[in-house]
Design a protein around this motif. Structure first.
Motif, PDB file in Angstrom:
ATOM      1  N   ALA A 199       9.075   5.418  54.637  1.00 30.81           N
ATOM      2  CA  ALA A 199       8.881   5.399  56.095  1.00 30.81           C
ATOM      3  C   ALA A 199       7.593   5.663  56.635  1.00 30.81           C
ATOM      4  O   ALA A 199       7.000   6.460  56.084  1.00 30.81           O
ATOM      5  CB  ALA A 199       9.888   6.268  56.737  1.00 30.81           C
ATOM      6  N   PRO A 200       7.169   4.922  57.548  1.00 30.52           N
ATOM      7  CA  PRO A 200       5.894   4.649  57.833  1.00 30.52           C
ATOM      8  C   PRO A 200       5.630   6.172  58.557  1.00 30.52           C
ATOM      9  O   PRO A 200       6.247   7.023  59.130  1.00 30.52           O
ATOM     10  CB  PRO A 200       5.727   3.879  58.893  1.00 30.52           C
ATOM     11  CG  PRO A 200       7.029   3.101  58.953  1.00 30.52           C
ATOM     12  CD  PRO A 200       8.146   3.704  58.243  1.00 30.52           C
ATOM     13  N   VAL A 201       4.430   6.759  58.290  1.00 31.33           N
ATOM     14  CA  VAL A 201       3.868   8.162  58.623  1.00 31.33           C
ATOM     15  C   VAL A 201       3.622   7.942  60.158  1.00 31.33           C
ATOM     16  O   VAL A 201       3.608   9.085  60.857  1.00 31.33           O
ATOM     17  CB  VAL A 201       2.723   8.417  57.935  1.00 31.33           C
ATOM     18  CG1 VAL A 201       2.885   8.792  56.498  1.00 31.33           C
ATOM     19  CG2 VAL A 201       1.521   7.488  58.075  1.00 31.33           C
ATOM     20  N   TYR A 202       3.514   6.927  60.471  1.00 32.97           N
ATOM     21  CA  TYR A 202       3.057   6.814  62.062  1.00 32.97           C
ATOM     22  C   TYR A 202       4.070   7.195  63.013  1.00 32.97           C
ATOM     23  O   TYR A 202       5.306   6.682  63.095  1.00 32.97           O
ATOM     24  CB  TYR A 202       2.733   5.193  62.391  1.00 32.97           C
ATOM     25  CG  TYR A 202       2.546   4.910  63.983  1.00 32.97           C
ATOM     26  CD1 TYR A 202       1.568   5.631  64.839  1.00 32.97           C
ATOM     27  CD2 TYR A 202       3.397   3.990  64.652  1.00 32.97           C
ATOM     28  CE1 TYR A 202       1.416   5.267  65.987  1.00 32.97           C
ATOM     29  CE2 TYR A 202       3.221   3.919  65.970  1.00 32.97           C
ATOM     30  CZ  TYR A 202       2.175   4.551  66.772  1.00 32.97           C
ATOM     31  OH  TYR A 202       1.983   4.224  67.971  1.00 32.97           O
ATOM     32  N   ALA A 545      -4.406   6.343  64.111  1.00 33.18           N
ATOM     33  CA  ALA A 545      -3.080   6.184  63.956  1.00 33.18           C
ATOM     34  C   ALA A 545      -3.046   5.228  62.531  1.00 33.18           C
ATOM     35  O   ALA A 545      -2.442   5.225  61.785  1.00 33.18           O
ATOM     36  CB  ALA A 545      -2.062   5.939  64.819  1.00 33.18           C
ATOM     37  N   ASN A 546      -3.964   4.162  63.074  1.00 35.47           N
ATOM     38  CA  ASN A 546      -3.883   3.064  61.947  1.00 35.47           C
ATOM     39  C   ASN A 546      -4.602   3.621  60.610  1.00 35.47           C
ATOM     40  O   ASN A 546      -4.262   2.998  59.657  1.00 35.47           O
ATOM     41  CB  ASN A 546      -4.834   1.776  62.732  1.00 35.47           C
ATOM     42  CG  ASN A 546      -5.289   0.825  61.495  1.00 35.47           C
ATOM     43  OD1 ASN A 546      -6.083   0.725  61.109  1.00 35.47           O
ATOM     44  ND2 ASN A 546      -4.253  -0.067  61.484  1.00 35.47           N
ATOM     45  N   ASP A 554       0.506   2.137  54.642  1.00 33.79           N
ATOM     46  CA  ASP A 554       1.159   1.647  55.759  1.00 33.79           C
ATOM     47  C   ASP A 554       0.124   0.670  56.502  1.00 33.79           C
ATOM     48  O   ASP A 554       0.258   0.976  57.796  1.00 33.79           O
ATOM     49  CB  ASP A 554       2.223   2.388  56.306  1.00 33.79           C
ATOM     50  CG  ASP A 554       2.977   3.245  55.628  1.00 33.79           C
ATOM     51  OD1 ASP A 554       3.382   2.758  54.695  1.00 33.79           O
ATOM     52  OD2 ASP A 554       3.296   4.444  56.095  1.00 33.79           O
ATOM     53  N   GLU A 555      -0.460  -0.259  55.858  1.00 36.30           N
ATOM     54  CA  GLU A 555      -1.616  -0.822  56.657  1.00 36.30           C
ATOM     55  C   GLU A 555      -1.204  -1.401  57.836  1.00 36.30           C
ATOM     56  O   GLU A 555      -1.759  -1.801  58.837  1.00 36.30           O
ATOM     57  CB  GLU A 555      -2.210  -1.663  55.772  1.00 36.30           C
ATOM     58  CG  GLU A 555      -3.222  -1.107  54.725  1.00 36.30           C
ATOM     59  CD  GLU A 555      -2.202  -0.886  53.360  1.00 36.30           C
ATOM     60  OE1 GLU A 555      -1.258  -1.090  53.496  1.00 36.30           O
ATOM     61  OE2 GLU A 555      -2.863  -0.627  52.326  1.00 36.30           O
ATOM     62  N   ASP A 556       0.146  -2.159  57.761  1.00 39.76           N
ATOM     63  CA  ASP A 556       0.464  -3.104  58.856  1.00 39.76           C
ATOM     64  C   ASP A 556       1.541  -2.408  59.935  1.00 39.76           C
ATOM     65  O   ASP A 556       1.975  -2.881  60.732  1.00 39.76           O
ATOM     66  CB  ASP A 556       1.239  -4.031  58.201  1.00 39.76           C
ATOM     67  CG  ASP A 556       0.584  -5.183  57.365  1.00 39.76           C
ATOM     68  OD1 ASP A 556      -0.721  -5.063  57.504  1.00 39.76           O
ATOM     69  OD2 ASP A 556       0.981  -5.640  56.274  1.00 39.76           O
TER      70      ASP A 556
END
Length: 746
Positions: A199-202, A545-546, A554-556
């Motif tokens: 799951a994205p860390v963002y 964040a990126n 999670d580059e995208d």
């Protein structure tokens, strides 16, 4: 999966799964395949094994690194009506017995243990009698030597899964780079494509801010108003324990009710601080990284890094504790040039001297096995004797076990028991017991001055009586169970099976020490590289964040968050860390005059930089010394180089004019001829070491290491020095020999 959804709603009260929980659970329950779950902090990782645990027949075994994590999880499960428990060192004898009965009866569904429990022979025997349906490995990034929190015992979990033929394994972590994911998948045979659920860390509600502040006053100028305007609780992370208390006091002086939390506080105080924070609406805790594991508080509004974190993994975990309720929250990091040398020095300061590795290996190689064929060592004593920090010492043993296949850790034991009578009748039974073990105990125990307590070293008693150490310890335990005595155990010893003989020649030991030392240096360089990644993250022309999302693969996920320092200013942070590359000669001389040791430049560098070690503590050159940490602003490598030049001038020999209080220096005035003569068991009015210690191969190996003392110590002086008494067990003699070897410039 219908049963899984039913468990989710009826047991845990949740309407539906979120993130990738459902496909991860399906892979475990339907496909019966090993799985890796990488969810951010607070993302619901625990449900991916708790739900399957209630759907499967048999026991779910959860390996977790911290007792506080186990307790929180068990309490929550029990409250939900789930049969769960932990098996750890804090349990009473009665509670531990109840947990084991529940496991063996099959009524317990989830059992939490530490990774060290997998070395316990009795525990492994119990596991062989039950059906383990699922193994869950929490904080599984600890398996990777390239992760931020590598723990050697985690490497043994995969071996456990294979040896016990566990049908399915789920690994869980919040911080895993691509390299760490690969290591986990390799260790547990997880398909890197189908078996990994991320799951994205963002998290869009978090605003990542970075502020350059070169002095403490500058930091406080920004921090105090921020906390005064807060709308909820806050955590302020610092590097050192004393800093947690200092910053808390300063914030209190500004009318902010802040408390300190660090590992040096009593457990009761830590528990009180954590409980108060969890119940507060706007509490502030100033803490080291010891605070936060298991903290699941939804409304934390601010996470502040008063000093830069050591790794992006640490940073991600710590900021992940903010804003779990989805509301706007701020994560502030201060950058200061003065902080960087400290952090980099800690990364470099743990590596021990190669000579100490050689001497440690010599002790292991010369140790005679016990009657059961195992070797036993007091890690605490070895850490002091060889000046190797406990964490690194554990890694060295793990390398001998997992990489070189020399040893295998088995159940540790206590070597010393303090015995006192509970009742007159019970004590009479102790004195009248004529069994061989009881007789050996009475022959070798020592009474205290009051005459009401007896101390028995079971290793010494076993050595002299030729009775197995376990049998003597079992006799003490039986007396305790029968209510005859009260017992207090101490001095734990790690125990190892011998899988293959270790090298005993000088060349063989040096070659092995070189391999271990090179791995230490690799770990050191990796730690420094991770710190520099943090600085690049905070100063690059990129959305924070990126950047953090890309670091974890999670580059995208996000291009611009619109809230971080870069997004709000349109430019990167201007910051160039600077360190002194040329140490001040007067400060160098002050350290050299205070600490007479000249055989280890890194030891002197650690004192100057402010990084403690067992040998520094023993010599009283550690935290209480006024010069400890006096050169913290200097590059650590520059300090090592400068002190190395000074040590070279005297041939890495210690000063004779100084009388050290360190136990490690007690052999400085022992001569080669006297010590060798005495160690070989030759007759002496003061006794001799056991011949078993230097029988056959042992004495030749020792002879290759021992060299005469420097000529500066005259024969007349050496002849007057009394020999050390033999205290009844080989460990004392091994340590004496280590001291002699260090003095002889090995």
């Amino acid at each position: 999966m219908e049963q899984a959804r039913k468990v989710l709603t009826e047991t845990f009260g949740l309407p539906s799964f979120r993130l990738s929980q459902e496909p991860a659970i399906q892979r475990l329950l339907v496909d019966n395949e090993n799985t890796l779950v990488v969810f951010p902090t607070g993302g619901g990782k625990s449900l991916t094994y708790q739900v399957p645990a209630l759907c499967l027949e048999g026991l779910t075994l959860v390996v977790s690194p911290l007792l506080s994590l186990m307790k929180d999880q068990v309490d929550a499960l029990v409250q939900a009506g789930v049969k769960a428990a932990s098996l750890d060192s804090t349990l009473t004898r009665e509670r531990a017995a109840w947990v084991k009965d529940e496991v063996l009866s099959g009524s317990l569904k989830i059992l939490y243990v530490s990774p060290e429990r997998l070395n316990n022979e009795a525990f492994l025997a119990m596991m062989r009698r039950i059906n383990i349906s699922l193994l869950a490995v929490d904080e599984s990034h600890c398996i990777s030597q390239w992760g931020a929190s590598f723990r050697p015992d985690y490497l043994k979990i995969a071996r456990f899964a294979e040896e016990f033929d566990v049908p399915r394994v789920v690994c869980l972590t919040a911080t895993a780079t691509k390299k760490v994911v690969e290591d986990i998948c390799t260790g547990f045979h997880i398909d890197k494509e189908a078996g990994v659920f991320r799951a994205p860390v963002y998290r869009p509600n978090l605003a990542f801010q970075v502020q350059v502040a070169q002095t403490a006053d500058e930091k406080l100028k920004h921090l105090v108003p921020l906390l005064q305007s807060r709308t909820g609780p806050a955590i302020v992370y610092v590097t050192l324990q004393k800093q947690a208390e200092e910053i808390a006091d300063i914030l209190c002086s500004h009318g902010l009710m802040a408390t300190a939390y660090h590992a040096g506080l009593p457990s009761e105080e830590r528990e009180r601080v954590q409980t108060d924070f969890m119940q507060s609406e706007n509490g502030i805790v100033c803490a080291t990284i010891a605070f936060g594991m298991g903290i699941d508080k939804a409304n934390i509004r601010h996470v502040v890094h008063y000093h830069a974190p050591k790794t992006l993994e640490n940073y991600s975990q710590e900021v992940g504790r903010a804003g779990r309720d989805g509301l706007e929250s701020t994560c502030l990091m201060f950058l200061s040039s003065d902080d960087i040398p400290v952090l980099e020095g800690f990364a470099r300061g743990d590596t021990c001297a190669k000579r100490d590795l050689e001497l440690w290996l010599q002790e292991i190689a010369l140790q005679e096995p016990a009657l059961d064929g195992t070797l036993a060592f007091n890690h605490y004593q070895q850490s002091k004797t060889y000046d190797i920090k406990p964490t690194f010492l554990n890694q060295c043993y793990a390398q001998l076990e997992l990489h070189h296949k020399y040893l295998r850790a088995v159940t540790p034991f206590y070597s010393v028991y303090e015995i006192s009578a509970r009742t007159d009748d019970g004590w009479a039974m102790v004195l009248e017991d004529r069994s061989p073990a009881a007789t050996a105990i009475r022959e070798h125990w020592k009474c205290n001055r009051k005459g009401d307590t007896y101390k028995i070293d079971v290793v010494t008693a076993a050595e002299y009586s030729k009775i197995d150490r376990a049998e003597i310890a079992r006799q003490v335990s039986n007396w305790q169970i029968d209510g005859c005595i009260s017992v207090k155990a101490s001095q734990v010893r790690a125990r190892y099976q011998i899988l293959n003989p270790l090298p005993k020649t000088t060349a063989g030991i040096q070659e092995l020490a070189n391999e271990l030392y090179e791995r230490m240096l690799d770990r050191e360089q990796e730690a420094v590289a991770k710190l520099r990644q943090v600085i690049r993250f905070a100063t690059n022309d990129n959305c924070f964040a990126n950047a953090i999302s890309s670091y974890f693969g999670d580059e995208d996920t996000v291009l611009l968050c619109g809230k971080c320092s870069f997004c709000t200013t349109g430019t990167g942070i201007e910051f160039t860390p600077q360190t002194e590359s040329v140490p001040d000669p007067e400060q160098l001389q002050a350290i050299l005059q205070a600490c007479p040791e000249r055989d280890d430049p890194r030891l002197l560098a650690r004192m100057a930089f402010g990084i403690t070690s067992p040998r520094l503590r023993a010599g009283k050159w550690s935290t209480s010394h006024p010069l400890f940490g006096s050169m913290v602003s200097v590059d650590f490598n520059a300090l090592v180089a400068a002190f190395d030049k000074e040590c070279q001038k005297v041939g890495y020999a210690n000063s004779q004019s100084h009388t050290s209080t360190s136990a490690l220096r007690t052999m400085q005035k022992r001569s080669y001829t006297q010590s060798a003569y005495f160690a070989r068991g030759s007759s002496s009015s003061r006794g001799g070491a056991p011949k078993a210690l230097f029988s056959t191969h042992a004495w030749p190996a020792l002879a290759q290491y021992v060299r005469p003392l420097p000529a500066t110590l005259g024969f007349e002086t050496r002849a007057k020095v009394p020999m050390p008494p033999y205290h009844g067990f080989m460990g004392n003699w091994t340590r004496h020999l280590h001291r002699l070897m260090r003095w002889s410039h090995i």
